[in-house]
Structures are given as structure tokens and as C-alpha cells.
Motif scaffolding. Structure first.
Motif, PDB file in Angstrom:
ATOM      1  N   GLU A  55      -3.598   4.895   7.056  1.00 24.20           N
ATOM      2  CA  GLU A  55      -2.900   3.728   6.523  1.00 24.20           C
ATOM      3  C   GLU A  55      -3.505   3.263   5.205  1.00 24.20           C
ATOM      4  N   ASN A  56      -4.828   3.177   5.156  1.00 21.06           N
ATOM      5  CA  ASN A  56      -5.487   2.756   3.920  1.00 21.06           C
ATOM      6  C   ASN A  56      -5.260   3.767   2.802  1.00 21.06           C
ATOM      7  N   GLN A  59      -1.712   3.312   1.450  1.00 21.74           N
ATOM      8  CA  GLN A  59      -1.540   2.084   0.668  1.00 21.74           C
ATOM      9  C   GLN A  59      -2.168   2.215  -0.714  1.00 21.74           C
ATOM     10  N   ALA A  63       0.046   2.335  -4.260  1.00 20.32           N
ATOM     11  CA  ALA A  63      -0.072   1.056  -4.959  1.00 20.32           C
ATOM     12  C   ALA A  63       0.301   1.194  -6.428  1.00 20.32           C
TER      13      ALA A  63
END
Length: 276
Positions: A55-56, A59, A63
């Protein structure tokens, strides 16, 4: 017994210092990068209860319209082009300086040493790039990286070329080699260890460069990996997990290069120092 104890004691101290200085910060960075936002905000050295690696990663990657992907492409182009020019140009300059003595050698040596000592002038460099129409462009930044890294590379190549017998040059000339063929067919292959050292050291330095892209390549479309950290710092001020994930992704390529080529770096540096 005392000498043995002292020797092992110094080794243990060196290992402990390495762990504290390098391993512990790296472990803290990895652990924080895989935590969720709440756990990462504590900034403590603890095992995460909720792993959010994927997930990180997603993201950070997505971004600002996949800015990190664009930055990796820009940094790769910048690094590969700059290092390729540096290796060939520095080796050729070092070979000419080492093999041919002239009244200009003292001046050239002074300029090379000046390149190592005198700090870069930002504003005049910007004026030059604007005059050439290369400001805010990758080709302009490539020229800047080559200019600032050339002195170190020339000195490294020149120290190693001094150990190559001139008889090789003379034999190649007798066999009909011209200057270009002599360099690329005879001299250049002998510089393999120094070439590896220059490639790795300069690749890491250029890939991790923050100052030059900030001054000479502004704009999100031209961002390099180090500038993404500067830009993401304001966006992810409280999202330490995403900030540390970005740091981790930026750190991996140089870390891998040093991990696989550290022996070649030491060998090239030692060969140049001893034989020069």
C-alpha cells in the motif's frame, strides 16, 4: 595473547560502530516504511503490527501523477549519459596529459586541481547555460555533471596510465595504429579496474546529487529522485511511512551498486594510488 586480544577487540569495535552508524538507521528506515500512518508517527524502533508495504509503495509511486517514476527515468538518463561521457573523456584527457609533455601541462594540471578545490559558481553557470539554450534541460545538466566530475576522474585515470609502459604505445604505432585506434584498442582495455571504479563512484554521486538538479533543472517535469524527496517532504509531513518509503526507494539503487562492486572500487582506487 594481548596482541591477539587487541586485534580482535579493534575488530569488534569496528563492527559495532558499523552497525550503529549504518545498519541501525537502515533498519529503522525499512521498519518505518512498512508501517501504517499511526504507527509510523511514533517514530520508534519497533516491529510493525500492520504491514503496509504494498500500500505504501503504491501511494508513493502514484503520488503527484507518478512523479517518482518520471524522476527515476530522468535520473537514469542523467546518470548513464554523464558517466559514459566522463569515462571516455577523462580517460582520453589523462592519456594525453600523461604521454605528451608540453608547456601547457602545468596550466592544465593547475586547472584540474582547481576543479577539485574551487567550489562551483552557480549564477555564472546558469548564465552560460541560458546563453547556450540548455538551462532547465537534461543535456545542460549532463554537461554540468561532466564538468564538475571531470577533475577527479582525470586524476584517477592519469595515476593508473602512468603504470602502463610506453613501449605498448610504440609497438602499436609501429604496427600502424593511429592515435584513436591506439587509445581504444590498446590503452582503454587496460583501464578496466579504474573504469569500474569511476562508473560506480560517479554513478552514485550523480544519482544522489541534489544541489545541481535543484539549481539547473527546476520544475516537476524535470525532477530527479533526490528532488522528489524534497518535494514529498512537504506533502508527506505527517505521513512518515510514505516519506520513509520514498527514502527507501531512492536508497536502493546506490546501495545495490556498492554492495556488488565494493571490491572493484577498492581495487581501482588502490591501483591508481599505488601505481601513480
Amino acid at each position: 595473547m594481548t596482541a591477539t586480544l587487541k586485534r580482535y577487540g579493534l575488530g569488534i569495535i569496528a563492527i559495532a560502530a558499523t552497525i550503529v552508524v549504518f545498519i541501525v538507521p537502515l533498519a529503522f528506515m525499512v521498519l518505518t516504511a512498512v508501517k501504517d500512518r499511526k504507527e509510523a508517527s511514533k517514530l520508534d524502533f519497533s516491529w510493525p503490527t500492520n504491514f503496509q508495504l504494498v500500500e505504501n509503495f503504491n501511494q508513493v509511486l502514484s503520488a503527484r501523477k507518478f512523479m517518482l517514476v518520471t524522476a527515476f527515468v530522468n535520473s537514469t538518463i542523467l546518470t548513464v549519459a554523464s558517466v559514459a561521457i566522463l569515462v571516455v573523456l577523462a580517460a582520453m584527457v589523462a592519456w594525453v596529459l600523461q604521454r605528451r609533455s608540453s608547456r601547457w601541462n602545468a596550466l592544465v594540471n593547475f586547472l584540474i586541481l582547481s576543479g577539485l578545490i574551487i567550489p562551483p559558481a552557480i549564477v555564472p553557470t546558469i548564465w552560460v547555460l541560458q546563453g547556450l539554450g540548455l538551462f532547465k534541460s537534461l543535456p545542460g545538466l549532463i554537461l554540468v555533471e561532466v564538468a564538475f566530475g571531470l577533475s577527479f576522474c582525470v586524476m584517477l585515470f592519469r595515476a593508473f596510465i602512468a603504470s602502463i609502459p610506453k613501449e605498448l604505445d610504440e609497438a602499436a604505432v609501429i604496427d600502424g595504429c593511429g592515435p584513436v585506434r591506439l587509445f581504444f584498442r590498446v590503452i582503454f582495455p587496460l583501464l578496466r579496474s579504474v573504469i569500474v571504479t569511476v562508473i560506480v563512484v560517479q554513478s552514485v554521486a550523480i544519482f544522489n546529487d541534489f544541489q545541481h538538479p535543484l539549481y539547473f533543472l527546476p520544475g516537476d517535469a524535470n525532477a530527479t529522485v533526490q528532488l522528489t524527496l524534497f518535494n514529498f517532504q512537504s506533502q508527506f509531513t505527517t505521513n512518515y511511512n510514505l516519506l520513509f518509503m520514498n527514502i527507501l526507494l531512492i536508497t536502493i539503487p546506490p546501495f545495490i551498486m556498492y554492495l556488488f562492486f565494493n571490491r572493484q572500487i577498492v581495487a581501482g582506487m588502490t591501483a591508481g594510488a599505488v601505481k601513480g
